[in-house]
Design a protein around this motif. Structure first.
Motif, short mmCIF file in Angstrom:
data_model
loop_
_atom_site.label_atom_id
_atom_site.label_comp_id
_atom_site.label_asym_id
_atom_site.label_seq_id
_atom_site.Cartn_x
_atom_site.Cartn_y
_atom_site.Cartn_z
N LEU C 117 11.12 -8.26 -27.29
CA LEU C 117 12.24 -8.27 -26.34
C LEU C 117 13.20 -7.12 -26.63
N ARG C 118 13.47 -6.92 -27.92
CA ARG C 118 14.37 -5.83 -28.32
C ARG C 118 13.85 -4.48 -27.82
N GLN C 119 12.56 -4.27 -28.05
CA GLN C 119 11.97 -2.99 -27.61
C GLN C 119 12.02 -2.83 -26.10
N THR C 120 11.75 -3.91 -25.40
CA THR C 120 11.76 -3.82 -23.94
C THR C 120 13.17 -3.53 -23.43
N LEU C 121 14.14 -4.22 -23.99
CA LEU C 121 15.52 -3.98 -23.56
C LEU C 121 15.92 -2.52 -23.79
N SER C 122 15.42 -1.96 -24.88
CA SER C 122 15.82 -0.58 -25.20
C SER C 122 15.24 0.43 -24.22
N ARG C 123 14.25 0.02 -23.44
CA ARG C 123 13.65 0.95 -22.48
C ARG C 123 14.51 1.17 -21.24
N PHE C 124 15.54 0.34 -21.08
CA PHE C 124 16.34 0.43 -19.84
C PHE C 124 17.81 0.63 -20.13
N PRO C 125 18.15 1.79 -20.69
CA PRO C 125 19.56 2.02 -21.01
C PRO C 125 20.37 2.20 -19.72
N GLU C 126 21.65 2.06 -19.85
CA GLU C 126 22.59 2.37 -18.76
C GLU C 126 22.19 3.69 -18.10
N GLY C 127 22.14 3.72 -16.80
CA GLY C 127 21.90 4.97 -16.10
C GLY C 127 20.44 5.31 -15.89
N ARG C 129 16.70 5.13 -14.22
CA ARG C 129 16.42 5.04 -12.79
C ARG C 129 15.27 4.07 -12.48
N PHE C 130 14.94 3.26 -13.44
CA PHE C 130 13.89 2.28 -13.24
C PHE C 130 14.49 1.00 -12.65
N GLY C 131 15.61 0.60 -13.20
CA GLY C 131 16.23 -0.63 -12.75
C GLY C 131 17.07 -1.21 -13.87
N VAL C 132 17.77 -2.27 -13.57
CA VAL C 132 18.65 -2.87 -14.56
C VAL C 132 18.17 -4.28 -14.89
N PRO C 133 17.90 -4.56 -16.15
CA PRO C 133 17.44 -5.90 -16.52
C PRO C 133 18.50 -6.94 -16.18
N VAL C 134 18.13 -7.96 -15.46
CA VAL C 134 19.10 -8.98 -15.08
C VAL C 134 18.73 -10.37 -15.58
N ALA C 135 17.48 -10.55 -15.96
CA ALA C 135 17.12 -11.88 -16.44
C ALA C 135 15.97 -11.82 -17.44
N LEU C 136 16.03 -12.72 -18.39
CA LEU C 136 14.90 -13.03 -19.26
C LEU C 136 14.33 -14.35 -18.78
#
Lengths: 345, 345, 345, 345
Positions: C117-127, C129-136
Motif C-alpha cells: 500500500l505504501r509503495q502504491t500510494l507513493s506512485r501518485f504524488p500531488e500534481g 496526471r494519472f489521478g488522485v487516490p480517493v479510496a482504499l
C-alpha cells in the motif's frame, strides 16, 4: 535548451501563415466550410484511402471519444502499462465510455510484444466475469520514444482482430513515427490493421490541431453525437482546418517531425559518446531517455535548460544519478542540442 | 450579407496579432505559462474580483463542465425552454454530469420571469421523487437577442439562491449583453448572484476562446480533473490566452460587441420602417428576429445572403411569410446591413 | 457435495420464517416501514455505533454505489489484484462513478501488505496526471479465503487515511471474517478506520440481503439519489429488512458463518492429511484452495460434486494437477465434506 | 383502508409458497439454474413468442437498463409528461444511458395521442441539434389508471417505428392493463409493435419480481453486461424465478390484477354515486383519482386510511377540495372499499 516537451513549442511559420490566410471573410460553422472539406480530402490523400476526419480539441479528446465510440459497456481496452490513455488522461476513456476498463500489458521501452498481447487476450475467455476485450490501443511513436514498424503493428493488430477487437492507434506523435520508420502513413495504419487513429498535429508545429481519423467507420458509432455533447465540435472549424492544411501540404509535417527526430538522434549520438551520461534505452523518435548525474541536471537547469525526471524503477541507478526525458521538436536547434551536450560532458 | 451566425466570422486583426506575438519561443504547457497567468489576472480586473479561469474548447464545454462540477446526482438544472444547453448541445450537461436533468421554464423572447421561476421551484418540494433543483442557468444575452439587466439577474438569482441553487450564466454572447445593458461585468454577474459564467470570446472576434469564470469556487468541485478527463485542457494554453489578452485589453471586447449590437440596431430600425417586413419581437443584443416574405428570403439568398429560418409557432404568420434570425458580428459592416435592408424594401 | 459457491445455497429456515412473518398486512414503501427502521437499529447495535444502512440488490450494487458516493472525478480506488470489484463486476465502480479507475496492488493469498500500500500510494504524488487516490478498498474475508484481523485493517486504513483516502470494506463474506477472527464487528470496521462497509447477507443464508453500512456519513454524498437512479431502492423494503432481522437477531449470522468456516476447516484438515492432494495456501474463512489430481476432480464431478478450477499461474503444478476453489456455506454438512475427502483420498 | 399504493401490499400466499418450495437444496447462481430457465419458458408461453427475459431488482432498473441498451448518445426518449421514467426515477434513464434526454409529450389522463406523438416527432428533423429520437416509451396501465388497448398501442408504435424509433412499454402494472383490456399479452406488446417491456410483478403480488422482456433482441445491445455492472444480476436468481413461476402459472397474475381492478371499479362506481365526491377522470385499471372534501380526507386518515394527494393544476377545485389517488391491489378487500365509500358519503 528546452527539452521539457514538444508541446512547449509554438506553431511553425507555415501554420501561422495559414491561419492568417484562413481569416478572410465569413465561413459556415461546425465543419461545413470549404476549407474543412478540402482538408478532409487532404487526409484521404495522405492515407491513400477515403477516411472520416473528426477534429477534436486535444489528443485526450481523440483517444477517449474514439474508444468510447466502440460503445461496449463492460468493454476492456488493452494497452501498454506506459500508455498515455492510462497514465496521463485522468480516466478520460473510462469517463467518455461510461466505464470501460483499461487493461495494461507489460512493455519494453514502450512497446508491447505479440507474446504479451497473446497472454493478455488469453486471460479473458468467453464467459469470464471481468469484461470483454474490445480494443487494442497502440501508441506510435510510443511514450518511450520508440516506434512500431508496420510489421509490428500488423502482427499485433492481427492477433487483436482475430479475437474481434478493434485496433486504435494513439498518434500524438504519429508524424515522428512515420518519419522514423520511413513507412507510408497507410502502411503504419489501415494496411496493418489499424481501425482508427488519434492524429496529432499539436506537438509537431500546430497550436491545437487534433483529429480522429477513421479507417473502419463501421466499427465506431455516433461519433458526431459523441463529439458534440463532449464539447469538441469547434464552431470556427476552419481555424483547425487551416493548421492541418499547412501541416499536410507538401509533406511539411514529415519534414518537421524529421527535424525533431534528427535533433533527438543528435542527442543520442552525443550521449552515447559521453563519459558522464548514458542512454536509458535506445529510441528512434523525438524522445530521448538519459541517465545523468544529478549535479549535471541541476547545472543545466541553472543555465535555463528544461527537462523532466522520469521514473527509473529497476534500472539500477546510483544515488547520484537520475533518469531524464529529453523531448525535441520542430523548433529545437542543432545549437541548442550542442550546448546541452557540452554541459553534460 | 452574412447574417447566419456570429460564429461564421473569423478573428479580429487584434486577436491575430496577439497570436503571432505569443508564438515566440517555448512556454510551459497546460496553463502554467506566464501569458495564461497574466490573462487570469486580466479577468480578475475585468470582473473586479479574484476569479478562477478555466479555458475550454467550446461554450458547450464550459456550460456542461461547469454545471457538472455542481456534482449532484439526480440534480435538476432550471433553464428557459429556449436555452442553448437544452436545445443545441446534444445532452452535453446530462452527459458530463452523469445524468442531471434539465427542467425548462416558459420564457418570453428568451427571458424567464421571476414568476415562472417561482412556479417551477414550487414543483420540487423537499422529498419529491423527481429530483432536486441544484442550479439556475440564465443565458445573457439570451438565445432570442434580448438581455437581462442586473436587476433582473439579481431578482432571479435571489430566488434561486434562497432555495440553495447555484446560479450559472451562459455567456456565449456575454460581451453583447454587457455592451447592450451598459452594466459593468461585475454587476451582471457576481454582484447580482451569479456563481459561475461561461465566458465566450469565439462569437465576438476570437477563433476559439472560451472559459469558465468562477466567482464562487466553493460551489464547484474538481474542475481541474473534470476538464482534463473531458479533453478540454489545451497543452498550448497560450494560444487561448493570447486571444483573450487581445480580447480583454483596452476594452476591445466591448467595442467589438458594441459594433455588432449597433449593426443589429441598424437592422431593427430598418425593419421597423419597412413596409414589407416586421420585427418578430424587440431585442437588444446582436440577434434580430424578423418576419419576411418567403419570396424576399429567397431573393436574399440568391444574392449570396445567409440567414436561418426560426420556429414561429403561435406567431400567426401567413403562408407567404417566415420568421428568420439575423445575427451580426464584429465583422458586419453598415453597408452590408444597408444592402440587406434595401433588398427587404 | 456442493463446493461451487456459497451463493448456490438457499435461505436458512430462520430467514424464510421471517419473510413469512413480515408478509402480514400493508406497510409503507421505499424503506419508510417500521421493520426497516427496526432493522437499522439492529445494525447500530451490532456495530456499537449509530450507522446509516442502505439496502441494495447485490454486493456489486453496494460496492459501486458506495465508492461512487465518494464523488471524485479522476479518482483512484486502490484494491488488491484479486479484488472482486476489479475482477468480477464488469466495471461497475467505473460505471457508477462516471469513470473512477481501480489501481490494483500485489497481494498474497488475497491480502495486501502495508508495504504494498505504501509503495502504491507513493506512485501518485500531488500534481501527478494519472489521478488522485480517493479510496482504499479491502475485502474481508478476502477472495482467497484469508482474513484481515483488526490490527491489519487498522494498519492499512491508517496509511490510507493519513493521505486523505476513505476506507471501504467489501464484506460480501463479512460474517465469515468476524467468525474467523473472533473480533467484534466494530473492531473490524470503524474502530480500525473503515468508513463504509458492503455488508452481505446473501452468501450466508439470505435470499438477497445486501446493504451499505456507513460509519462516516460525511465522506459519502447523495447516496439516496444515487441508489434511486441506479434502481436499487426496493419498494417492498421489508422483504430485505425481514431477512436482515432474522440474520442479525441472536447472533444467527455468526452462527451460520461459523458453521461454514468449520466445514472449511474440516476440509483443510482433511486435505493437509491427504496423500493425493494438498492445500494451495492456508485460509481461515469459508473458502479453501486445493491442488487435486485432475482425475480426482473428474471423479468428484461424476459423483455430482460441484467445484471450480482457479487460476494457478506460478504455483508449479504438474500437468496432471489443477487448483480448485472449494466454498462452504451454512448449508454444507459435515457428511458432505467427509464424502468429498473420502473421494480425494 | 390502504389506498396509498399497490406496493404497500405484501406477497400473495402462492408467491410465498413458491419461495418456500424453491428453497430446497443448492442451485447454480446468476440465472443458470433450472428454475430460472423454466420460468423463461413460461414467459415465452405467456407471450406466444420466444422472448429474452432479464430479471432486475426494480422497475426503475428495468426501464433504465432497457432504454440504455438502445445505446445512442444524444438519443431522445419520447414519453408522456406523466411518465414514471420522467417524474419518479431521479434521472435513472439519463444516468444509465450516459445522458440520453427524455422529451415529454402532452397527455390526457396519462395517455398520449397519435397527434401529440406526430407533432413531437416533427420537432426533431434530420440534422437538428437537439438530438435524435430513439425510443417511444408508453406506460400501460398508465400512471393515471387508464390503459392503452392494442389498437392504440399499434397506432403509436407504428408512427414511432416508421421513423426508426424503438418502442418500450413500462409495464409496472402490465397485469392490470391486460386484465382491464381483456387483450392477450402478445396483442398488447409485440403484435402491436412493442420491442421490449418492463414487466412488473412486484406491485401485483410479488416481493421483488421485475424483468425486462425483450421481443426484438436485435435492437438492444449488451444487456448482460449492462445489468451486471449496474448490480442488477441477482446471484440467487431462483428467488425471483420462484416468484414469477407462481405469478405466471395458471393465470394467477391476471386473477390478482383482475381483483385489484375490480376493487378500483367498486371505488369508481361508489364515487360516481357519491354526493360528496367525484371522479377526477375515468380510469380502467387499479388506480382511481377522486376529488374529495379535505375534511373527508382528514377523517379517513384519522380512521387509519392511507391515500396520497395528487397535483390538480387546472382542474378547477375549490379551496375545500383536493384530488387524491386511490390504488387497489390484490390484497384490497371489498369490505375495505365499502368502508371507505361509507366514510366518503
Amino acid at each position: 535548451m528546452n527539452f521539457a516537451s514538444d508541446n512547449w513549442a509554438g506553431a511553425t511559420p507555415e501554420v501561422m501563415a495559414a491561419l492568417v490566410k484562413a481569416n478572410d471573410g465569413a465561413a459556415p460553422a461546425y465543419g461545413s466550410d470549404a476549407l474543412t472539406r478540402r482538408v478532409t480530402g487532404l487526409f484521404s490523400e495522405v492515407f491513400e484511402k477515403e477516411v472520416e476526419v473528426w477534429f477534436t480539441a486535444t489528443g485526450t479528446g481523440s483517444n477517449s471519444l474514439g474508444l468510447a465510440a466502440l460503445s461496449r459497456p463492460g468493454g476492456l481496452v488493452l494497452c501498454s502499462s506506459e500508455a498515455h490513455i492510462h497514465s496521463d488522461e485522468w480516466g478520460a476513456t473510462e469517463f467518455q465510455s461510461g466505464g470501460m476498463k483499461l487493461v495494461t500489458m507489460p512493455q519494453v521501452a514502450g512497446r508491447v510484444s505479440a507474446e504479451a498481447l497473446r497472454q493478455t487476450l488469453s486471460r479473458f475467455p468467453e464467459g469470464n466475469r471481468f469484461g470483454v476485450p474490445v480494443a487494442l490501443s497502440l501508441t506510435n511513436a510510443t511514450e518511450c520514444g520508440t516506434v512500431y514498424a508496420p510489421a509490428a503493428v500488423a502482427e499485433l493488430a492481427g492477433l487483436a482482430r482475430a479475437q474481434g477487437l478493434a485496433v486504435h492507434m494513439d498518434g500524438a506523435r504519429f508524424g515522428n513515427a512515420v518519419a522514423a520508420t520511413g513507412a507510408k502513413p497507410a502502411e503504419l495504419t489501415w494496411k496493418s490493421g489499424v481501425d482508427f487513429l488519434s492524429f496529432g498535429g499539436t506537438k509537431n508545429g500546430c497550436w491545437a490541431a487534433e483529429a480522429i481519423v477513421v479507417f473502419s467507420p463501421d466499427k465506431l458509432s455516433d461519433l458526431a453525437a459523441r463529439r458534440q455533447r463532449a464539447g469538441h465540435t469547434f464552431s470556427k472549424s476552419r481555424f483547425v482546418a487551416a493548421q492541418f492544411e499547412a501541416y499536410l501540404t507538401g509533406g511539411n509535417w514529415l519534414r518537421w517531425a524529421g527535424q525533431a527526430n534528427a535533433r533527438a538522434e543528435q542527442l543520442r549520438v552525443g550521449l552515447r559518446a559521453s563519459s558522464q551520461a548514458r542512454l536509458g534505452w535506445g529510441s528512434e523518435a523525438n524522445e530521448v531517455f538519459a541517465v545523468l548525474p544529478r549535479e549535471t541536471i541541476a547545472r543545466i537547469r541553472l543555465a535555463g535548460g528544461t527537462l523532466y525526471e522520469w521514473p527509473a524503477e529497476g534500472m539500477g541507478l546510483t544515488a547520484d544519478e537520475d533518469l531524464v526525458r529529453l523531448v525535441t521538436s520542430w523548433a529545437t536547434s542543432p545549437d541548442e542540442v550542442a550546448r546541452f551536450l557540452a554541459m553534460v560532458g
